[in-house]
Design an enzyme around this catalytic site. Structure first.
Site, PDB file in Angstrom:
ATOM      1  CD  GLU A   1     -57.196  -1.015  55.187  1.00  0.00           C
ATOM      2  OE1 GLU A   1     -57.038  -0.612  54.018  1.00  0.00           O
ATOM      3  OE2 GLU A   1     -56.995  -0.291  56.192  1.00  0.00           O
ATOM      4  CG  HIS A   8     -52.910  -2.942  53.752  1.00  0.00           C
ATOM      5  ND1 HIS A   8     -54.079  -2.904  54.483  1.00  0.00           N
ATOM      6  CD2 HIS A   8     -52.175  -1.873  54.140  1.00  0.00           C
ATOM      7  CE1 HIS A   8     -54.042  -1.849  55.278  1.00  0.00           C
ATOM      8  NE2 HIS A   8     -52.901  -1.203  55.097  1.00  0.00           N
ATOM      9  CD  GLU A  35     -49.133  -1.416  57.352  1.00  0.00           C
ATOM     10  OE1 GLU A  35     -48.993  -0.189  57.343  1.00  0.00           O
ATOM     11  OE2 GLU A  35     -49.971  -2.013  56.670  1.00  0.00           O
ATOM     12  CG  ASN A  49     -52.194   2.153  51.600  1.00  0.00           C
ATOM     13  OD1 ASN A  49     -52.780   2.377  50.544  1.00  0.00           O
ATOM     14  ND2 ASN A  49     -52.536   1.173  52.416  1.00  0.00           N
ATOM     15  CB  SER A  62     -51.744   4.967  64.510  1.00  0.00           C
ATOM     16  OG  SER A  62     -53.047   4.432  64.311  1.00  0.00           O
ATOM     17  N   GLY A 105     -55.143   2.730  61.505  1.00  0.00           N
ATOM     18  CA  GLY A 105     -56.288   3.639  61.473  1.00  0.00           C
ATOM     19  C   GLY A 105     -56.972   3.823  62.818  1.00  0.00           C
ATOM     20  CE  LYS A 129     -55.126   2.581  54.764  1.00  0.00           C
ATOM     21  NZ  LYS A 129     -55.574   2.058  56.034  1.00  0.00           N
TER      22      LYS A 129
HETATM   23  C1  PEP Z   1     -52.041   1.450  56.642  1.00  0.00           C
HETATM   24  O1  PEP Z   1     -53.204   1.324  56.282  1.00  0.00           O
HETATM   25  O2  PEP Z   1     -51.127   0.858  56.055  1.00  0.00           O
HETATM   26  C2  PEP Z   1     -51.793   2.303  57.793  1.00  0.00           C
HETATM   27  C3  PEP Z   1     -50.642   2.162  58.400  1.00  0.00           C
HETATM   28  O3  PEP Z   1     -52.794   3.158  58.153  1.00  0.00           O
HETATM   29  P1  PEP Z   1     -52.713   4.276  59.314  1.00  0.00           P
HETATM   30  O4  PEP Z   1     -51.399   5.009  59.153  1.00  0.00           O
HETATM   31  O5  PEP Z   1     -53.881   5.173  59.038  1.00  0.00           O
HETATM   32  O6  PEP Z   1     -52.809   3.571  60.604  1.00  0.00           O
END
Ligand code: PEP
Length: 264
Positions: free
Chosen positions: A109, A107, A178, A11, A223, A184, A13
């Site tokens: 976000e 997601h 997630e 992703n 992460s 992040g 973003k």
């Molecule tokens: C995400 O935004 O879907 C995500 C998993 O981000 P990160 O890998 O940076 O934690």
């Protein structure tokens, strides 16, 4: 026992315009080609921003013959109505037109920053499936919810919003667990913690239909890096990863894909 091919999705973003998205996609393709992945061992999905979707799809199309690993394109969102007076929105048929095969939906976000609700996520999952796009439907608890001991309850509520829609086309859609506190932050869920939630999601799907539960791929996100991917991907109910930050670096992303292969 059903074999679920691991899926690694990146992703991107709000990062990269058209040319740099194509360059990153090419770096991923070349990294995968150099990695000697056996045919059918893993699938890869890249989710650039809307404006780069068509260009990245065209780039991947040109490279398709050299790839043993399928690499397909996802959008990061859609609007659940096909056409009409909805200024600034992009529909599922438009995404198909741009070469997408997949779409990330719900997601955290989008839920946190743009007010997406469980009902809205269900509408988007249904719109994607109706159009022939494969949804990657995201769920996850906040730190506060986890601290209150309500992780499984929150995940159950989020999954139940769209599970029936996914069950109508078993194996087409994917669910990404997630934990919001892991996105992040560098604070990855441990394999046992993540596996427990994935197992609960699969059990919930089995309440609808066992075959649906068996074929549905469940991704972990939050992460994921090359050095923690192997432990997560070894868990029986973790069928891949949704990767944010590490997907912006081709070598790290390919390293995560390589963690799906047997060691050695
Ligand atoms: C995400 O935004 O879907 C995500 C998993 O981000 P990160 O890998 O940076 O934690």
């Amino acid at each position: 026992m059903t074999k679920r091919v691991p899926l690694i999705a990146g992703n991107w973003k709000l990062n990269h315009g058209g040319p740099s998205s194509c360059a990153l996609a090419l770096d991923v393709v070349r990294g995968l080609a150099a990695g000697a992945f056996p045919r059918g061992s893993v699938e890869v999905v890249l989710a650039p921003p809307f404006t780069a979707l068509a260009a990245v799809s065209a780039t991947l199309e040109e490279e398709a013959a050299s790839l043993s690993v399928p690499v397909e394109v996802a959008a990061q969102n859609l609007y659940p109505v096909d056409e009409g007076a909805f200024t600034g929105e992009v529909s599922a048929p438009m995404l198909l037109d741009a070469g997408c095969k997949w779409v990330i939906i719900g997601h955290s976000e989008r839920r946190q920053l743009f007010g997406e609700t469980d009902e809205g996520v269900e509408a988007k999952v249904s719109a994607a499936l109706r159009a022939g796009l494969r949804p990657i439907a995201c769920v996850g608890e906040t730190w506060e919810e986890r601290s209150a001991g309500s992780t499984l309850e929150v995940i159950r509520r989020q999954v139940s919003a769209f599970a029936a829609a996914l069950a109508a086309q078993p194996g087409v859609g994917v669910i990404a667990y997630e934990p919001v506190w892991a996105i992040g932050t560098g604070q990855v869920a441990g394999p046992d913690e993540a596996q427990a939630v994935h197992a609960a999601i699969r059990a919930q799907l089995a309440e609808i239909n066992q075959q649906f539960a068996d074929v549905t791929r469940l991704l972990y996100g939050g992460s994921v890096k090359p050095d923690n991917a192997r432990g997560l991907l070894a868990c029986p109910d973790i069928d891949g990863a949704l990767v944010g930050g590490a997907s912006l670096k081709a070598s790290a992303f390919v390293g995560i894909a390589a963690a799906t292969l047997p060691e050695g």
